[in-house]
Design a protein around this motif. Structure first.
Motif, PDB file in Angstrom:
ATOM      1  N   ALA A   8       0.853  -1.199   0.000  1.00 57.36           N
ATOM      2  CA  ALA A   8       0.000   0.000   0.000  1.00 57.36           C
ATOM      3  C   ALA A   8       0.883   1.242   0.000  1.00 57.36           C
ATOM      4  N   SER A   9       0.860   1.966  -1.110  1.00 55.23           N
ATOM      5  CA  SER A   9       1.726   3.137  -1.249  1.00 55.23           C
ATOM      6  C   SER A   9       1.023   4.249  -2.015  1.00 55.23           C
ATOM      7  N   ALA A  10      -0.265   4.438  -1.703  1.00 54.71           N
ATOM      8  CA  ALA A  10      -1.064   5.419  -2.434  1.00 54.71           C
ATOM      9  C   ALA A  10      -1.374   6.668  -1.621  1.00 54.71           C
ATOM     10  N   GLY A  11      -0.894   6.716  -0.368  1.00 58.18           N
ATOM     11  CA  GLY A  11      -1.199   7.855   0.492  1.00 58.18           C
ATOM     12  C   GLY A  11      -0.405   9.099   0.128  1.00 58.18           C
ATOM     13  N   LYS A  12      -0.843  10.228   0.699  1.00 60.03           N
ATOM     14  CA  LYS A  12      -0.179  11.500   0.413  1.00 60.03           C
ATOM     15  C   LYS A  12       1.048  11.727   1.293  1.00 60.03           C
ATOM     16  N   GLY A  13       1.072  11.107   2.478  1.00 61.55           N
ATOM     17  CA  GLY A  13       2.182  11.361   3.394  1.00 61.55           C
ATOM     18  C   GLY A  13       2.224  12.798   3.848  1.00 61.55           C
ATOM     19  N   SER A  14       1.074  13.352   4.198  1.00 61.82           N
ATOM     20  CA  SER A  14       0.982  14.781   4.516  1.00 61.82           C
ATOM     21  C   SER A  14       1.787  15.173   5.746  1.00 61.82           C
ATOM     22  N   ARG A  15       1.981  14.231   6.681  1.00 56.41           N
ATOM     23  CA  ARG A  15       2.740  14.558   7.887  1.00 56.41           C
ATOM     24  C   ARG A  15       4.218  14.787   7.593  1.00 56.41           C
ATOM     25  N   MET A  16       4.663  14.370   6.406  1.00 54.84           N
ATOM     26  CA  MET A  16       6.053  14.595   6.031  1.00 54.84           C
ATOM     27  C   MET A  16       6.311  16.057   5.686  1.00 54.84           C
ATOM     28  N   LYS A  17       5.256  16.757   5.238  1.00 53.41           N
ATOM     29  CA  LYS A  17       5.331  18.189   4.918  1.00 53.41           C
ATOM     30  C   LYS A  17       6.438  18.478   3.899  1.00 53.41           C
ATOM     31  N   MET A  18       6.408  17.702   2.799  1.00 55.23           N
ATOM     32  CA  MET A  18       7.370  17.900   1.718  1.00 55.23           C
ATOM     33  C   MET A  18       6.607  18.091   0.406  1.00 55.23           C
ATOM     34  N   ASP A  19       7.327  18.456  -0.638  1.00 57.49           N
ATOM     35  CA  ASP A  19       6.690  18.830  -1.899  1.00 57.49           C
ATOM     36  C   ASP A  19       6.456  17.642  -2.830  1.00 57.49           C
ATOM     37  N   ARG A  20       6.555  16.436  -2.319  1.00 53.31           N
ATOM     38  CA  ARG A  20       6.286  15.253  -3.128  1.00 53.31           C
ATOM     39  C   ARG A  20       5.696  14.176  -2.226  1.00 53.31           C
ATOM     40  N   ARG A  21       5.049  13.191  -2.840  1.00 49.55           N
ATOM     41  CA  ARG A  21       4.480  12.110  -2.052  1.00 49.55           C
ATOM     42  C   ARG A  21       5.600  11.306  -1.395  1.00 49.55           C
ATOM     43  N   LYS A  22       5.278  10.829  -0.188  1.00 46.85           N
ATOM     44  CA  LYS A  22       6.301  10.220   0.665  1.00 46.85           C
ATOM     45  C   LYS A  22       7.045   9.079  -0.018  1.00 46.85           C
ATOM     46  N   GLN A  23       6.330   8.243  -0.749  1.00 45.84           N
ATOM     47  CA  GLN A  23       6.971   7.064  -1.336  1.00 45.84           C
ATOM     48  C   GLN A  23       8.004   7.414  -2.395  1.00 45.84           C
ATOM     49  N   ASN A  24       7.975   8.653  -2.884  1.00 48.36           N
ATOM     50  CA  ASN A  24       8.932   9.078  -3.909  1.00 48.36           C
ATOM     51  C   ASN A  24      10.102   9.880  -3.348  1.00 48.36           C
ATOM     52  N   ILE A  25      10.115  10.092  -2.045  1.00 51.73           N
ATOM     53  CA  ILE A  25      11.210  10.834  -1.421  1.00 51.73           C
ATOM     54  C   ILE A  25      12.491   9.995  -1.483  1.00 51.73           C
ATOM     55  N   TYR A 209      12.107  -3.937  15.677  1.00 53.90           N
ATOM     56  CA  TYR A 209      12.089  -2.487  15.906  1.00 53.90           C
ATOM     57  C   TYR A 209      12.650  -1.711  14.716  1.00 53.90           C
ATOM     58  N   ASN A 210      13.477  -2.344  13.890  1.00 51.71           N
ATOM     59  CA  ASN A 210      13.964  -1.668  12.683  1.00 51.71           C
ATOM     60  C   ASN A 210      12.898  -1.581  11.590  1.00 51.71           C
ATOM     61  N   ASN A 211      11.853  -2.350  11.747  1.00 54.70           N
ATOM     62  CA  ASN A 211      10.780  -2.379  10.755  1.00 54.70           C
ATOM     63  C   ASN A 211       9.768  -1.259  11.063  1.00 54.70           C
ATOM     64  N   PHE A 212      10.275  -0.049  11.150  1.00 49.64           N
ATOM     65  CA  PHE A 212       9.419   1.083  11.511  1.00 49.64           C
ATOM     66  C   PHE A 212       8.836   1.746  10.266  1.00 49.64           C
ATOM     67  N   LYS A 213       7.773   2.479  10.474  1.00 51.51           N
ATOM     68  CA  LYS A 213       7.110   3.176   9.370  1.00 51.51           C
ATOM     69  C   LYS A 213       7.626   4.604   9.283  1.00 51.51           C
ATOM     70  N   ILE A 214       8.078   4.999   8.127  1.00 49.55           N
ATOM     71  CA  ILE A 214       8.582   6.354   7.932  1.00 49.55           C
ATOM     72  C   ILE A 214       7.392   7.305   7.806  1.00 49.55           C
ATOM     73  N   THR A 215       7.311   8.223   8.768  1.00 49.34           N
ATOM     74  CA  THR A 215       6.168   9.133   8.840  1.00 49.34           C
ATOM     75  C   THR A 215       6.588  10.592   8.854  1.00 49.34           C
ATOM     76  N   THR A 216       7.728  10.896   9.473  1.00 49.91           N
ATOM     77  CA  THR A 216       8.194  12.274   9.608  1.00 49.91           C
ATOM     78  C   THR A 216       9.608  12.416   9.030  1.00 49.91           C
ATOM     79  N   LYS A 217      10.071  13.640   8.932  1.00 48.44           N
ATOM     80  CA  LYS A 217      11.426  13.879   8.433  1.00 48.44           C
ATOM     81  C   LYS A 217      12.464  13.231   9.334  1.00 48.44           C
ATOM     82  N   GLU A 218      12.186  13.184  10.630  1.00 48.87           N
ATOM     83  CA  GLU A 218      13.126  12.552  11.554  1.00 48.87           C
ATOM     84  C   GLU A 218      13.304  11.070  11.224  1.00 48.87           C
ATOM     85  N   ASP A 219      12.229  10.435  10.761  1.00 46.14           N
ATOM     86  CA  ASP A 219      12.312   9.027  10.376  1.00 46.14           C
ATOM     87  C   ASP A 219      13.216   8.833   9.161  1.00 46.14           C
TER      88      ASP A 219
END
Length: 233
Positions: A8-25, A209-219
């Motif tokens: 599943a990689s269709a979300g916007k990733g809005s919490r990342m607050k970047m100019d592209r969708r999260k999966q393409n960062i 624990y390494n299998n974390f979900k990237i949600t923010t820039k810190e991630d």
């Protein structure tokens, strides 16, 4: 055992607050989604079909700039398909596209790039006895229930786990569960909730624990550090 994988990689990733969708960062010069896909192709476990569910605006980019750049020599079919307006709709689209020969379905967040073979093997082993298996890790922090910024209750940490993906299901069970999604009230947080809704037991195996979900820039910084340690450029 015929295994299919839905990412599943269709979300916007809005919490990342970047100019592209999260999966393409990019992380280490590769898109996040590339790392996630590569983690499944870099193990000695064969998924006969992989269904990559992306925003319809990203279909061509994914087909032309992510899939061709993957490193693998397996006979696996990678399908890039449009997701929906919600995660539930996205996974429904994936389930409805599954190969009829599928025995078991793994459903994974596109923003979790560090799945390893040990975790996948734990899930596969548990599927010998259960139709639904999820990975989870112990909660490290104390969890409190709040209401209007006031503590209502403190939960027993020993009984709590943080659930991860991939979650693994028999094809028959997950298909039936999604056909009855309308019976669930409130928010739907993960696919195992669907299976709980139809009364099917859900087995928990040890997560990572390494299998974390990237949600923010810190991630992103944490992910880059892991790749540094693994010697990936």
């Amino acid at each position: 055992m015929n295994l299919s994988l839905i990412i599943a990689s269709a979300g916007k990733g809005s919490r990342m607050k970047m100019d592209r969708r999260k999966q393409n960062i990019p992380i280490h010069n590769k898109p996040l989604l590339w790392h996630t896909l590569n983690s499944f192709l870099d193990v000695n476990i064969l998924f006969s079909d992989i269904y990559v569910m992306v925003n319809k605006k990203d279909i061509n980019y994914t087909k032309n700039h992510i899939i061709p750049d993957l490193y693998f020599d397996k006979e696996v079919n990678i399908h890039v398909l449009p997701g929906g307006h919600s995660r539930v709709e996205t996974i429904q689209n994936g389930i409805n596209s599954l190969n009829d020969l599928t025995d078991y379905v793994f459903i994974h967040d596109g923003a979790r790039p560090f799945v390893d073979e040990d975790l996948l093997n734990r899930l596969i082993t548990a599927l010998n006895d259960f139709n639904a298996v999820i990975p989870a890790v112990s909660v490290k922090d104390t969890i409190k229930v709040k209401n209007n910024s006031l503590v209502v209750n403190t939960l027993d940490r020993d009984s709590l786990v943080a659930v991860q993906t991939p979650q693994a299901f028999s094809y028959k069970i997950i298909k039936e569960a999604y056909e009855k999604v309308e019976n669930i009230e409130g928010k739907i947080y993960d696919d195992s909730l669907m299976v709980e809704n139809i009364g099917e037991p859900v087995k928990i195996v040890e997560g990572d624990y390494n299998n974390f979900k990237i949600t923010t820039k810190e991630d992103l910084y944490k992910a880059s550090h892991i790749l540094d340690k693994r010697g990936l450029e």
